[in-house]
Design an enzyme around this catalytic site. Sequence first.
Site, PDB file in Angstrom:
ATOM      1  N   ASP A  80       0.854  -1.184   0.000  1.00  0.00           N
ATOM      2  CA  ASP A  80       0.000   0.000   0.000  1.00  0.00           C
ATOM      3  C   ASP A  80       0.897   1.243   0.000  1.00  0.00           C
ATOM      4  O   ASP A  80       1.710   1.421   0.919  1.00  0.00           O
ATOM      5  CB  ASP A  80      -0.881  -0.005   1.253  1.00  0.00           C
ATOM      6  CG  ASP A  80      -1.830   1.184   1.306  1.00  0.00           C
ATOM      7  OD1 ASP A  80      -1.726   2.097   0.447  1.00  0.00           O
ATOM      8  OD2 ASP A  80      -2.678   1.214   2.224  1.00  0.00           O
ATOM      9  N   GLU A 137      29.814   7.086   7.283  1.00  0.00           N
ATOM     10  CA  GLU A 137      29.858   5.665   7.636  1.00  0.00           C
ATOM     11  C   GLU A 137      29.926   4.817   6.365  1.00  0.00           C
ATOM     12  O   GLU A 137      29.817   3.592   6.423  1.00  0.00           O
ATOM     13  CB  GLU A 137      28.661   5.261   8.483  1.00  0.00           C
ATOM     14  CG  GLU A 137      27.301   5.532   7.879  1.00  0.00           C
ATOM     15  CD  GLU A 137      26.169   5.173   8.826  1.00  0.00           C
ATOM     16  OE1 GLU A 137      25.894   3.970   8.950  1.00  0.00           O
ATOM     17  OE2 GLU A 137      25.586   6.090   9.442  1.00  0.00           O
ATOM     18  N   CYS A 169      25.405   7.757  12.164  1.00  0.00           N
ATOM     19  CA  CYS A 169      24.879   9.032  11.675  1.00  0.00           C
ATOM     20  C   CYS A 169      25.275  10.232  12.536  1.00  0.00           C
ATOM     21  O   CYS A 169      24.862  11.358  12.252  1.00  0.00           O
ATOM     22  CB  CYS A 169      23.355   8.953  11.573  1.00  0.00           C
ATOM     23  SG  CYS A 169      22.780   7.686  10.428  1.00  0.00           S
ATOM     24  N   THR A 179      13.871   3.305   3.110  1.00  0.00           N
ATOM     25  CA  THR A 179      14.581   4.336   3.875  1.00  0.00           C
ATOM     26  C   THR A 179      16.031   4.485   3.402  1.00  0.00           C
ATOM     27  O   THR A 179      16.900   4.897   4.158  1.00  0.00           O
ATOM     28  CB  THR A 179      14.566   4.025   5.388  1.00  0.00           C
ATOM     29  OG1 THR A 179      15.196   2.761   5.627  1.00  0.00           O
ATOM     30  CG2 THR A 179      13.152   4.000   5.911  1.00  0.00           C
ATOM     31  N   HIS A 183      17.889  14.356  13.514  1.00  0.00           N
ATOM     32  CA  HIS A 183      18.371  13.379  12.545  1.00  0.00           C
ATOM     33  C   HIS A 183      17.157  12.616  12.039  1.00  0.00           C
ATOM     34  O   HIS A 183      16.338  12.134  12.826  1.00  0.00           O
ATOM     35  CB  HIS A 183      19.364  12.423  13.195  1.00  0.00           C
ATOM     36  CG  HIS A 183      19.586  11.176  12.406  1.00  0.00           C
ATOM     37  ND1 HIS A 183      20.054  11.200  11.110  1.00  0.00           N
ATOM     38  CD2 HIS A 183      19.362   9.869  12.716  1.00  0.00           C
ATOM     39  CE1 HIS A 183      20.125   9.955  10.659  1.00  0.00           C
ATOM     40  NE2 HIS A 183      19.714   9.125  11.604  1.00  0.00           N
ATOM     41  N   ASN A 242      17.248   8.981   3.316  1.00  0.00           N
ATOM     42  CA  ASN A 242      18.185   8.987   4.439  1.00  0.00           C
ATOM     43  C   ASN A 242      19.611   9.193   3.924  1.00  0.00           C
ATOM     44  O   ASN A 242      20.111   8.392   3.131  1.00  0.00           O
ATOM     45  CB  ASN A 242      18.084   7.657   5.192  1.00  0.00           C
ATOM     46  CG  ASN A 242      18.902   7.648   6.474  1.00  0.00           C
ATOM     47  OD1 ASN A 242      19.493   8.648   6.868  1.00  0.00           O
ATOM     48  ND2 ASN A 242      18.922   6.507   7.136  1.00  0.00           N
ATOM     49  N   SER A 247      23.471   5.447  15.504  1.00  0.00           N
ATOM     50  CA  SER A 247      23.245   4.115  16.061  1.00  0.00           C
ATOM     51  C   SER A 247      24.530   3.510  16.584  1.00  0.00           C
ATOM     52  O   SER A 247      25.623   3.790  16.114  1.00  0.00           O
ATOM     53  CB  SER A 247      22.646   3.199  14.989  1.00  0.00           C
ATOM     54  OG  SER A 247      21.339   3.612  14.649  1.00  0.00           O
TER      55      SER A 247
END
Length: 392
Positions: free
Chosen positions: A28, A78, A110, A151, A232, A274, A308
Amino acid sequence: MVGIDKINFYTPNTYIKLEELANYRGVDPDKFTIGIGQSKMSVPPISQDTVSMAANAAYPLLTKNDLNNIDLIVVGTETGVDESKSVASFIHQLLDIHPFAKSVDLKQACYGATAGLMMAVDFVRLHPDKKALVIGSDISRYGLNSSGEVTQGAGAIAMIISSSPSILEIEEVSVSMTKSIFDFWRPNYSKTAIVDGKFSNEAYISFFSELWHEYKNRTARSFEDFSAFCFHLPYTKMGKKALMPLLDAEAPNNKDLLLEHYQLSTTYSRDIGNIYTGSLYLSLMSLLESTLSSLKENQRIGFFSYGSGAVAEIFSGKLVPGFKDALLTKQHDTLLNDRISLSIDSYTDMFNDELAIDSEGNHLFKQDKTDNGVFFFKGVENHQRLYGKNKE
């Protein structure tokens, strides 16, 4: 007074519409466009990598004075291109910055660009006659038809830090926090990241809450002291999930203002995706360059940077008089509006396009025909990465 004197972003010239991707995947479309809040996703051709995007973001900012006075280049990434050689060393050469500048990369998911910003601010405070160039450049990859596919994204941000900033003064008080967790990581042997999506969301929200309460204790500030808060944004709904629970006790007018400005800060990320280390500063540009923004000089903006693994920081800055004159709004509108929309097949081919290096460490190719970057990746010769520059 030290802070952001100039700021710019770059994203590749090709993207895919997430509504079309959703239909192709049998999902969807509202799950992508409303549920996580993304509309388009930048897709880099093989001729755009972390180095070339970084150079493309920084190049429009640099005057002769900047080139002669930048004594520090810091790249947060990264998705670097070498296990030893820094992206910053490539940038130093490509941008023709004077030889006596330090050039280093910083890595912590990040959070890297924020670490670079703080390092640059401290450097300029000690050397007020000098400047620093801070870049965040990354390509976010999770794999075709993976849970994180929607993402993904690609892009870079660049900032010049000086003692006479034209946009934002960075205030001295900030609060950081570190916890060794596995919410998102990419082992050296993997080309794509490993994500514990539910835990990652929970960690992000928890870090913001803990840091905010510690920040309040140290500064005696409240949300009423802020006109906006930038986050972020791995996807545009993420920051709102962290912010909303802490706004319940706020006066309606202040709550509405913060949420209105939050929404404005997500516009660029919604259409790019992202970009990891640069995401927070992309949200700042989105907020400041929106025609609907009511922000004025001397107003305070809060920032939540999250990487992270995990390291996070809350800090703040004040808008300086005339900040709107230093923004590159028209250039950014042109960059985004002139991009090429990819078909599903073209997106798949571009995603799967990889270097096929021979036994001698060679693979050269021509710049992708859809790539309009000033700087571009030409391939590898004798195991050395090569870059080109187009005439403007």
